[in-house]
Design a protein around this motif. Structure first.
Motif, short mmCIF file in Angstrom:
data_model
loop_
_atom_site.label_atom_id
_atom_site.label_comp_id
_atom_site.label_asym_id
_atom_site.label_seq_id
_atom_site.Cartn_x
_atom_site.Cartn_y
_atom_site.Cartn_z
N THR A 24 0.83 -1.19 0.00
CA THR A 24 0.00 0.00 0.00
C THR A 24 0.87 1.25 0.00
O THR A 24 1.94 1.26 0.60
N HIS A 54 -17.63 -5.23 2.43
CA HIS A 54 -17.28 -4.94 3.81
C HIS A 54 -18.11 -3.76 4.28
O HIS A 54 -18.25 -2.76 3.57
N TYR A 62 -18.33 -1.04 1.47
CA TYR A 62 -17.21 -1.05 0.53
C TYR A 62 -17.30 -2.33 -0.30
O TYR A 62 -17.66 -3.39 0.22
N ASP A 64 -15.06 -4.85 -3.05
CA ASP A 64 -13.73 -5.21 -3.55
C ASP A 64 -12.65 -4.39 -2.85
O ASP A 64 -12.05 -3.49 -3.44
N CYS A 65 -12.39 -4.73 -1.59
CA CYS A 65 -11.44 -3.95 -0.79
C CYS A 65 -10.55 -4.86 0.06
O CYS A 65 -10.86 -6.04 0.27
N VAL A 73 -9.81 0.13 5.79
CA VAL A 73 -10.16 -0.32 4.45
C VAL A 73 -9.26 0.39 3.44
O VAL A 73 -9.10 1.60 3.48
N ARG A 74 -8.68 -0.41 2.56
CA ARG A 74 -7.86 0.12 1.48
C ARG A 74 -8.40 -0.42 0.16
O ARG A 74 -8.73 -1.60 0.08
N LEU A 75 -8.46 0.44 -0.84
CA LEU A 75 -9.02 0.05 -2.13
C LEU A 75 -7.90 -0.23 -3.13
O LEU A 75 -6.79 0.27 -2.97
N CYS A 79 -8.77 1.81 -9.16
CA CYS A 79 -10.15 1.30 -9.24
C CYS A 79 -11.16 2.41 -9.54
O CYS A 79 -12.33 2.13 -9.73
N ARG A 81 -12.01 4.78 -7.45
CA ARG A 81 -12.60 5.29 -6.20
C ARG A 81 -11.50 5.91 -5.36
O ARG A 81 -10.39 5.40 -5.32
N CYS A 83 -8.97 6.86 -2.43
CA CYS A 83 -8.42 6.12 -1.30
C CYS A 83 -7.07 6.75 -0.96
O CYS A 83 -6.22 6.92 -1.83
N PRO A 86 -4.02 3.47 -1.30
CA PRO A 86 -4.44 2.38 -2.19
C PRO A 86 -3.45 1.21 -2.20
O PRO A 86 -2.26 1.38 -1.97
#
Length: 118
Positions: A24, A54, A62, A64-65, A73-75, A79, A81, A83, A86
């Motif tokens: 990340t 989630h 959320y 697909d995280c 939560v990290r995306l 994607c 969206r 974050c 990420p």
């Protein structure tokens, strides 16, 4: 030790429920005592799990995280969206010693530990 196979999160995501190492990226906030007064960029590896759905503590849903042990939560990067941190890449975590699974619960955990520790 076997090589780690990193997967670009823009190309493919893990299956839901899978524990993974997540690379990340982000920026630490500024710190008056730090050498970098504007903050500092980072790219680091965290243990997470991937999930198709989630619900955050505030009720936010959320899709697909990647979620860490603190429920952050990290995306996936790219994607579409927003974050702050990420996930650029992910890799499967190794399985438990002497096993082909990542998780063993309850009495099975005690038995597995006895078997591997002798």
């Amino acid at each position: 030790m076997p090589d780690v196979e990193w997967v670009d999160a823009r190309e493919r995501l893990p299956r839901s429920g899978m524990p993974v190492a997540a690379a990340t990226a982000g920026r630490y906030p500024p710190d008056d005592s730090a050498a970098e007064p504007d903050g500092e960029d980072f790219w680091l590896v965290l243990p997470t799990y991937f999930t198709a759905r989630h619900i955050g503590e505030d009720g936010t849903e959320y899709r697909d995280c990647f979620v860490d042990s603190d429920e952050v939560v990290r995306l996936p990067h790219g994607c579409g969206r927003p974050c702050a941190e990420p996930v650029t890449h992910w890799a499967e975590l190794p399985t438990l010693p002497g096993m082909t699974v990542h998780t063993v619960l309850g009495e099975d955990a005690r038995t597995a530990l006895r078997n591997v520790l002798g």
